[in-house]
Design a protein around this motif. Sequence first.
Motif, PDB file in Angstrom:
ATOM      1  N   ILE A 151       0.836  -1.196   0.000  1.00  0.00           N
ATOM      2  CA  ILE A 151       0.000   0.000   0.000  1.00  0.00           C
ATOM      3  C   ILE A 151       0.873   1.249   0.000  1.00  0.00           C
ATOM      4  O   ILE A 151       1.774   1.388   0.827  1.00  0.00           O
ATOM      5  CB  ILE A 151      -0.916   0.013   1.241  1.00  0.00           C
ATOM      6  N   SER A 152       0.583   2.154  -0.922  1.00  0.00           N
ATOM      7  CA  SER A 152       1.320   3.413  -0.965  1.00  0.00           C
ATOM      8  C   SER A 152       0.888   4.304   0.200  1.00  0.00           C
ATOM      9  O   SER A 152      -0.178   4.116   0.795  1.00  0.00           O
ATOM     10  CB  SER A 152       1.058   4.138  -2.289  1.00  0.00           C
ATOM     11  N   THR A 153       1.711   5.277   0.498  1.00  0.00           N
ATOM     12  CA  THR A 153       1.393   6.227   1.563  1.00  0.00           C
ATOM     13  C   THR A 153       0.109   6.975   1.238  1.00  0.00           C
ATOM     14  O   THR A 153      -0.728   7.207   2.116  1.00  0.00           O
ATOM     15  CB  THR A 153       2.563   7.227   1.759  1.00  0.00           C
ATOM     16  N   GLU A 154      -0.071   7.344  -0.013  1.00  0.00           N
ATOM     17  CA  GLU A 154      -1.276   8.065  -0.441  1.00  0.00           C
ATOM     18  C   GLU A 154      -2.534   7.226  -0.196  1.00  0.00           C
ATOM     19  O   GLU A 154      -3.531   7.714   0.331  1.00  0.00           O
ATOM     20  CB  GLU A 154      -1.174   8.433  -1.922  1.00  0.00           C
ATOM     21  N   VAL A 155      -2.482   5.962  -0.563  1.00  0.00           N
ATOM     22  CA  VAL A 155      -3.620   5.067  -0.349  1.00  0.00           C
ATOM     23  C   VAL A 155      -3.869   4.872   1.148  1.00  0.00           C
ATOM     24  O   VAL A 155      -5.012   4.921   1.612  1.00  0.00           O
ATOM     25  CB  VAL A 155      -3.413   3.713  -1.060  1.00  0.00           C
ATOM     26  N   ALA A 156      -2.813   4.692   1.916  1.00  0.00           N
ATOM     27  CA  ALA A 156      -2.955   4.504   3.360  1.00  0.00           C
ATOM     28  C   ALA A 156      -3.581   5.729   4.008  1.00  0.00           C
ATOM     29  O   ALA A 156      -4.475   5.604   4.862  1.00  0.00           O
ATOM     30  CB  ALA A 156      -1.597   4.204   3.990  1.00  0.00           C
ATOM     31  N   ASN A 157      -3.150   6.908   3.612  1.00  0.00           N
ATOM     32  CA  ASN A 157      -3.714   8.140   4.169  1.00  0.00           C
ATOM     33  C   ASN A 157      -5.185   8.303   3.801  1.00  0.00           C
ATOM     34  O   ASN A 157      -6.006   8.674   4.644  1.00  0.00           O
ATOM     35  CB  ASN A 157      -2.913   9.355   3.716  1.00  0.00           C
ATOM     36  N   ALA A 158      -5.521   8.029   2.550  1.00  0.00           N
ATOM     37  CA  ALA A 158      -6.918   8.141   2.113  1.00  0.00           C
ATOM     38  C   ALA A 158      -7.794   7.108   2.815  1.00  0.00           C
ATOM     39  O   ALA A 158      -8.921   7.406   3.217  1.00  0.00           O
ATOM     40  CB  ALA A 158      -7.016   7.986   0.589  1.00  0.00           C
ATOM     41  N   ALA A 159      -7.283   5.913   2.999  1.00  0.00           N
ATOM     42  CA  ALA A 159      -8.037   4.861   3.688  1.00  0.00           C
ATOM     43  C   ALA A 159      -8.281   5.238   5.149  1.00  0.00           C
ATOM     44  O   ALA A 159      -9.370   4.999   5.687  1.00  0.00           O
ATOM     45  CB  ALA A 159      -7.294   3.531   3.598  1.00  0.00           C
ATOM     46  N   THR A 160      -7.290   5.837   5.778  1.00  0.00           N
ATOM     47  CA  THR A 160      -7.452   6.291   7.161  1.00  0.00           C
ATOM     48  C   THR A 160      -8.489   7.391   7.247  1.00  0.00           C
ATOM     49  O   THR A 160      -9.337   7.387   8.145  1.00  0.00           O
ATOM     50  CB  THR A 160      -6.094   6.777   7.722  1.00  0.00           C
ATOM     51  N   ARG A 161      -8.457   8.332   6.314  1.00  0.00           N
ATOM     52  CA  ARG A 161      -9.473   9.398   6.283  1.00  0.00           C
ATOM     53  C   ARG A 161     -10.865   8.791   6.110  1.00  0.00           C
ATOM     54  O   ARG A 161     -11.823   9.229   6.738  1.00  0.00           O
ATOM     55  CB  ARG A 161      -9.198  10.381   5.146  1.00  0.00           C
ATOM     56  N   TRP A 162     -10.986   7.785   5.229  1.00  0.00           N
ATOM     57  CA  TRP A 162     -12.278   7.131   5.033  1.00  0.00           C
ATOM     58  C   TRP A 162     -12.777   6.525   6.334  1.00  0.00           C
ATOM     59  O   TRP A 162     -13.922   6.721   6.722  1.00  0.00           O
ATOM     60  CB  TRP A 162     -12.210   6.044   3.958  1.00  0.00           C
ATOM     61  N   SER A 163     -11.916   5.781   6.980  1.00  0.00           N
ATOM     62  CA  SER A 163     -12.315   5.080   8.193  1.00  0.00           C
ATOM     63  C   SER A 163     -12.843   6.045   9.249  1.00  0.00           C
ATOM     64  O   SER A 163     -13.907   5.817   9.845  1.00  0.00           O
ATOM     65  CB  SER A 163     -11.119   4.289   8.735  1.00  0.00           C
TER      66      SER A 163
END
Length: 106
Positions: free
Chosen positions: A66-78
Amino acid sequence: MNAAATLDTTLYTVTLCDVHGLPADARIKAETRYCAELERLLGGPEDVARAYGAWCEAADADASEISTEVANAATRWSKSAQSARDAGLRGMGEEAEIAYFEVRLG
């Protein structure tokens, strides 16, 4: 009818699930509150779809993939999805304890 964010095409749809006996108008209002809160927190329909897509990607991948961008967006979603759930189910009481909002892209 489900609440949906739309531009020229539907970017995502939301369905309130596991609330039995809820009148259709109350269900639609709950779905609309959920969408409104997601969009308020994430920035609009495109951003909601992007964050949810990232969350799905992260859930299906190994952490090292997982890229940092995807991880950050996923955290925002959660975080945003929990706040949106609270907003969507506001005032529903105990009958909404097991309820959840199903989100679908496209």
